[in-house]
Design a protein around this motif. Sequence first.
Motif, mmCIF file in Angstrom:
data_model
loop_
_atom_site.group_PDB
_atom_site.id
_atom_site.type_symbol
_atom_site.label_atom_id
_atom_site.label_comp_id
_atom_site.label_asym_id
_atom_site.label_seq_id
_atom_site.Cartn_x
_atom_site.Cartn_y
_atom_site.Cartn_z
ATOM 1 N N GLN A 31 0.825 -1.202 0.000
ATOM 2 C CA GLN A 31 0.000 0.000 0.000
ATOM 3 C C GLN A 31 0.872 1.271 0.000
ATOM 4 O O GLN A 31 0.530 2.259 -0.655
ATOM 5 C CB GLN A 31 -0.939 0.008 1.198
ATOM 6 N N TRP B 124 2.039 1.817 -3.548
ATOM 7 C CA TRP B 124 0.957 2.336 -4.391
ATOM 8 C C TRP B 124 0.661 3.803 -4.088
ATOM 9 O O TRP B 124 0.514 4.613 -5.011
ATOM 10 C CB TRP B 124 -0.299 1.485 -4.204
ATOM 11 N N CYS C 74 -5.632 3.110 -2.463
ATOM 12 C CA CYS C 74 -5.278 1.761 -2.912
ATOM 13 C C CYS C 74 -6.493 1.014 -3.437
ATOM 14 O O CYS C 74 -6.392 0.230 -4.386
ATOM 15 C CB CYS C 74 -4.617 0.996 -1.771
#
Length: 218
Positions: A139, A142, A184
């Motif tokens: 995460q 991202w 995300c």
Amino acid sequence: MPQAVLTISSRNYGSWSLRGWLLCRLAGLDVIEEMVPIDAPGQRAELLLLSPSVLVPRLTHEGASVWDTLAIAEYCNERFPEAGLYPADTLARAHCRSISGEIHSGFHNLRSALPMNLRARHESFRIFAGAKPDIERIQAIWRDCMERYGGPWLFGAKPTVADAMFAPVAARFTSYAVPLDPVCQAYVKTILDWPLMQEWTKAALAEPEEVEELDAEF
């Protein structure tokens, strides 16, 4: 021109096969898909004649024999530079290669705790504690990419090698109902709405259910 052949394993469970296929399609390379169930002794022996490492995916194209997803990525980038598999900017390209290499060689706890299974849909799933740092790191990757490059893909307006590498992770997060932050979650939706991902998933869902899960494909 000789037809390209991509040797793959299960579409439903084969995360590396998915990555290799996405890379070929991103490059604009049409491939004949050749399914090899690596757990069958006869097929394993046949595959030994094709690939010294007995690994899938494996791309055969115009005399080249390329296995390993990152090797396929580099081959496709060299042969089809106009496809833009990597970002044009030097620094962004280095970043793309770095996070692609990270997903390629790491996150072992995530792979064992949440193996890819495109048929699976859990409303809730107890995640092994050892996998949680992997989920947090993904995460963070991202979010960083979205902040730097603006989305909706990891490096901006179009998919790159990094998106192909992380696509199976997005599928895992969906299958196992992994809680994600809004940024995300939006990226996961981008992956799942990707026509190439939908094409692969449709074929995976049509695959016979007796296909066994492959440890090598986590």
